[in-house]
Design a protein around this motif. Structure first.
Motif, PDB file in Angstrom:
ATOM      1  N   GLU A 158      -5.163 -42.077  19.175  1.00 22.88           N
ATOM      2  CA  GLU A 158      -4.698 -43.276  18.357  1.00 22.88           C
ATOM      3  C   GLU A 158      -5.725 -43.324  16.878  1.00 22.88           C
ATOM      4  O   GLU A 158      -6.736 -43.665  17.498  1.00 22.88           O
ATOM      5  CB  GLU A 158      -4.673 -44.652  18.953  1.00 22.88           C
ATOM      6  CG  GLU A 158      -4.274 -45.822  18.278  1.00 22.88           C
ATOM      7  CD  GLU A 158      -2.460 -45.806  18.148  1.00 22.88           C
ATOM      8  OE1 GLU A 158      -1.874 -46.047  17.106  1.00 22.88           O
ATOM      9  OE2 GLU A 158      -1.592 -44.830  18.848  1.00 22.88           O
ATOM     10  N   GLY A 159      -4.947 -43.419  15.771  1.00 20.64           N
ATOM     11  CA  GLY A 159      -5.874 -43.775  14.665  1.00 20.64           C
ATOM     12  C   GLY A 159      -6.744 -42.558  14.216  1.00 20.64           C
ATOM     13  O   GLY A 159      -7.486 -42.681  13.383  1.00 20.64           O
ATOM     14  N   ARG A 160      -6.531 -41.436  14.932  1.00 16.55           N
ATOM     15  CA  ARG A 160      -7.495 -40.296  14.644  1.00 16.55           C
ATOM     16  C   ARG A 160      -6.513 -39.062  14.382  1.00 16.55           C
ATOM     17  O   ARG A 160      -6.195 -38.201  15.338  1.00 16.55           O
ATOM     18  CB  ARG A 160      -8.039 -39.733  15.831  1.00 16.55           C
ATOM     19  CG  ARG A 160      -9.375 -40.969  16.059  1.00 16.55           C
ATOM     20  CD  ARG A 160     -10.325 -40.811  17.184  1.00 16.55           C
ATOM     21  NE  ARG A 160     -11.339 -41.744  17.074  1.00 16.55           N
ATOM     22  CZ  ARG A 160     -11.026 -42.836  17.784  1.00 16.55           C
ATOM     23  NH1 ARG A 160      -9.983 -43.256  18.485  1.00 16.55           N
ATOM     24  NH2 ARG A 160     -12.207 -43.597  17.946  1.00 16.55           N
ATOM     25  N   PRO A 161      -6.028 -38.798  13.120  1.00 16.91           N
ATOM     26  CA  PRO A 161      -5.169 -37.542  12.863  1.00 16.91           C
ATOM     27  C   PRO A 161      -5.737 -36.343  13.341  1.00 16.91           C
ATOM     28  O   PRO A 161      -4.942 -35.389  13.504  1.00 16.91           O
ATOM     29  CB  PRO A 161      -4.894 -37.908  11.283  1.00 16.91           C
ATOM     30  CG  PRO A 161      -5.390 -39.207  11.056  1.00 16.91           C
ATOM     31  CD  PRO A 161      -6.537 -39.867  12.128  1.00 16.91           C
ATOM     32  N   PHE A 162      -7.079 -35.787  13.046  1.00 15.33           N
ATOM     33  CA  PHE A 162      -7.500 -34.853  13.322  1.00 15.33           C
ATOM     34  C   PHE A 162      -7.077 -34.523  14.866  1.00 15.33           C
ATOM     35  O   PHE A 162      -7.192 -33.288  15.081  1.00 15.33           O
ATOM     36  CB  PHE A 162      -8.978 -34.835  13.092  1.00 15.33           C
ATOM     37  CG  PHE A 162      -9.885 -33.441  13.361  1.00 15.33           C
ATOM     38  CD1 PHE A 162      -9.632 -32.588  12.504  1.00 15.33           C
ATOM     39  CD2 PHE A 162     -10.467 -33.399  14.501  1.00 15.33           C
ATOM     40  CE1 PHE A 162     -10.049 -31.149  13.161  1.00 15.33           C
ATOM     41  CE2 PHE A 162     -11.200 -32.299  15.139  1.00 15.33           C
ATOM     42  CZ  PHE A 162     -10.882 -31.083  14.208  1.00 15.33           C
ATOM     43  N   ARG A 163      -7.510 -35.619  15.780  1.00 11.88           N
ATOM     44  CA  ARG A 163      -7.334 -35.264  17.250  1.00 11.88           C
ATOM     45  C   ARG A 163      -5.760 -34.957  17.567  1.00 11.88           C
ATOM     46  O   ARG A 163      -5.446 -34.237  18.178  1.00 11.88           O
ATOM     47  CB  ARG A 163      -7.554 -36.447  17.911  1.00 11.88           C
ATOM     48  CG  ARG A 163      -9.425 -36.681  17.890  1.00 11.88           C
ATOM     49  CD  ARG A 163      -9.701 -37.832  18.883  1.00 11.88           C
ATOM     50  NE  ARG A 163     -11.238 -38.094  18.917  1.00 11.88           N
ATOM     51  CZ  ARG A 163     -11.757 -39.047  19.592  1.00 11.88           C
ATOM     52  NH1 ARG A 163     -10.700 -39.789  20.590  1.00 11.88           N
ATOM     53  NH2 ARG A 163     -12.863 -39.132  19.734  1.00 11.88           N
ATOM     54  N   ARG A 164      -4.985 -35.698  16.818  1.00 12.71           N
ATOM     55  CA  ARG A 164      -3.564 -35.362  17.050  1.00 12.71           C
ATOM     56  C   ARG A 164      -3.266 -34.003  16.630  1.00 12.71           C
ATOM     57  O   ARG A 164      -2.484 -33.282  17.224  1.00 12.71           O
ATOM     58  CB  ARG A 164      -2.623 -36.400  16.150  1.00 12.71           C
ATOM     59  CG  ARG A 164      -2.631 -37.904  16.499  1.00 12.71           C
ATOM     60  CD  ARG A 164      -1.805 -38.768  15.693  1.00 12.71           C
ATOM     61  NE  ARG A 164      -1.819 -40.063  16.062  1.00 12.71           N
ATOM     62  CZ  ARG A 164      -1.135 -40.840  15.694  1.00 12.71           C
ATOM     63  NH1 ARG A 164      -0.049 -40.731  14.853  1.00 12.71           N
ATOM     64  NH2 ARG A 164      -1.022 -42.157  16.077  1.00 12.71           N
ATOM     65  N   VAL A 165      -3.667 -33.560  15.431  1.00 10.64           N
ATOM     66  CA  VAL A 165      -3.551 -32.101  15.040  1.00 10.64           C
ATOM     67  C   VAL A 165      -3.952 -31.107  15.915  1.00 10.64           C
ATOM     68  O   VAL A 165      -3.366 -30.115  16.446  1.00 10.64           O
ATOM     69  CB  VAL A 165      -3.970 -32.067  13.337  1.00 10.64           C
ATOM     70  CG1 VAL A 165      -3.786 -30.294  13.159  1.00 10.64           C
ATOM     71  CG2 VAL A 165      -3.150 -32.780  12.616  1.00 10.64           C
ATOM     72  N   ALA A 166      -5.187 -31.582  16.467  1.00 12.35           N
ATOM     73  CA  ALA A 166      -5.834 -30.368  17.312  1.00 12.35           C
ATOM     74  C   ALA A 166      -4.885 -30.495  18.489  1.00 12.35           C
ATOM     75  O   ALA A 166      -4.926 -29.239  19.308  1.00 12.35           O
ATOM     76  CB  ALA A 166      -7.456 -31.078  17.713  1.00 12.35           C
ATOM     77  N   VAL A 167      -4.603 -31.467  19.124  1.00 13.75           N
ATOM     78  CA  VAL A 167      -3.940 -31.660  20.409  1.00 13.75           C
ATOM     79  C   VAL A 167      -2.493 -30.805  20.175  1.00 13.75           C
ATOM     80  O   VAL A 167      -1.929 -29.777  20.990  1.00 13.75           O
ATOM     81  CB  VAL A 167      -3.729 -32.967  20.909  1.00 13.75           C
ATOM     82  CG1 VAL A 167      -2.474 -32.936  22.020  1.00 13.75           C
ATOM     83  CG2 VAL A 167      -4.865 -33.506  21.376  1.00 13.75           C
ATOM     84  N   ALA A 168      -1.815 -31.194  19.013  1.00 12.25           N
ATOM     85  CA  ALA A 168      -0.529 -30.372  18.798  1.00 12.25           C
ATOM     86  C   ALA A 168      -0.755 -28.884  18.684  1.00 12.25           C
ATOM     87  O   ALA A 168       0.138 -27.958  19.367  1.00 12.25           O
ATOM     88  CB  ALA A 168       0.081 -30.791  17.496  1.00 12.25           C
ATOM     89  N   VAL A 169      -1.570 -28.399  17.861  1.00 10.54           N
ATOM     90  CA  VAL A 169      -1.918 -27.111  17.529  1.00 10.54           C
ATOM     91  C   VAL A 169      -2.188 -26.319  18.951  1.00 10.54           C
ATOM     92  O   VAL A 169      -1.810 -25.128  19.321  1.00 10.54           O
ATOM     93  CB  VAL A 169      -3.085 -26.663  16.666  1.00 10.54           C
ATOM     94  CG1 VAL A 169      -3.393 -25.340  16.485  1.00 10.54           C
ATOM     95  CG2 VAL A 169      -2.519 -27.376  15.156  1.00 10.54           C
TER      96      VAL A 169
END
Length: 252
Positions: free
Chosen positions: A28-39
């Motif tokens: 939540e609120g951390r776009p880099f973590r979202r991208v890392a998890v998705a990739v």
């Protein structure tokens, strides 16, 4: 004196956080973590499926022209029929419970658009004291459905026959495009929906007559949601299996 909550009250409550909720909170609120998890998720899934495809092809050792297509069906069909069926059912079950809570609180009406499912917009379902009879029925439904999906869509010859049947039944391009949706979408949804109605008919009649206690009403609502979610998941799996299978037959 402290009032104890009834199962009817529990039906409106949010269940304990699941792993996906904790993961979403971490992102939540951390776009880099979202991208890392998705990739990472994409790479792991793609690598696993691709490696399985190559492994199945090598194990079969076939030199037929359709060997690659057969091996890919052996990988993708079980993945869709088992993994995606379970995941979609869990998501739909959670979504239906969220709609029940919103309806009870007056926050949502059937004519309103359904919000996009997600950990933030779709909280966990309440805990349900499932009796063993319903647990056994759920397991049986999964086993029979998965067996039917594997038998119907995994053999290459079955996919070829399905393609030929659609071609014969369709009188034109538009009909051939709409026919799979009717046969593999609306028809299974109607069948599974009718099954849900039949399996819950007796208990729904008892509920309308006021013969169920609070716990039994909670279990009944959970069973209705579970069966409806299973109908949605099975229909989506059938549609996806038909689309993927026909694509493999046509392109490989």
């Amino acid at each position: 004196m402290r009032n104890s909550s009834s199962p009817d009250d529990d039906a409106l409550r949010i269940g304990p956080p699941q792993r996906i909720d904790r993961l979403w909170a971490w992102m939540e609120g951390r776009p880099f973590r979202r991208v890392a998890v998705a990739v990472t998720a994409f790479l792991v899934l793609f690598s696993a499926l691709f490696a399985s495809w190559i492994g199945v092809a090598l194990l079969r050792g076939s030199t037929d022209r359709n060997a690659a297509a057969v091996a890919l069906l052996y990988v993708l069909v079980p993945f869709i029929a088992v993994v995606l069926l379970f995941v979609i059912q869990r998501m739909a079950y959670r979504l239906l419970w969220n709609q029940d809570r919103a309806l009870a609180r007056g926050e949502w009406r059937p004519a309103d658009p359904v919000p996009s499912p997600g950990p933030r917009t779709t909280p966990p379902a309440p805990p349900v004291p499932w009796p063993w009879s319903l647990r056994a029925r759920h397991a049986l439904l999964y086993v029979l459905t998965i067996a039917g999906l594997l038998y119907g869509f995994m053999p290459y010859e079955h996919q070829v026959e399905l393609l030929r049947a659609i071609w014969r039944l369709g009188s034109g391009t538009a009909t051939r495009q709409q026919l799979p949706v009717l046969l593999f979408g609306y028809l299974p949804l109607a069948v599974f929906g009718l099954l849900a109605v039949v399996l819950t008919h007796r208990q729904r009649g008892r509920r309308e007559a006021g013969l169920l206690d609070a716990r039994e009403r909670l279990v009944l609502q959970a069973e209705i949601n579970w069966l409806c979610a299973f109908a949605m998941a099975a229909t989506m799996a059938i549609l996806l299996l038909q689309f993927v299978g026909q694509l493999i037959v046509a392109k490989l």
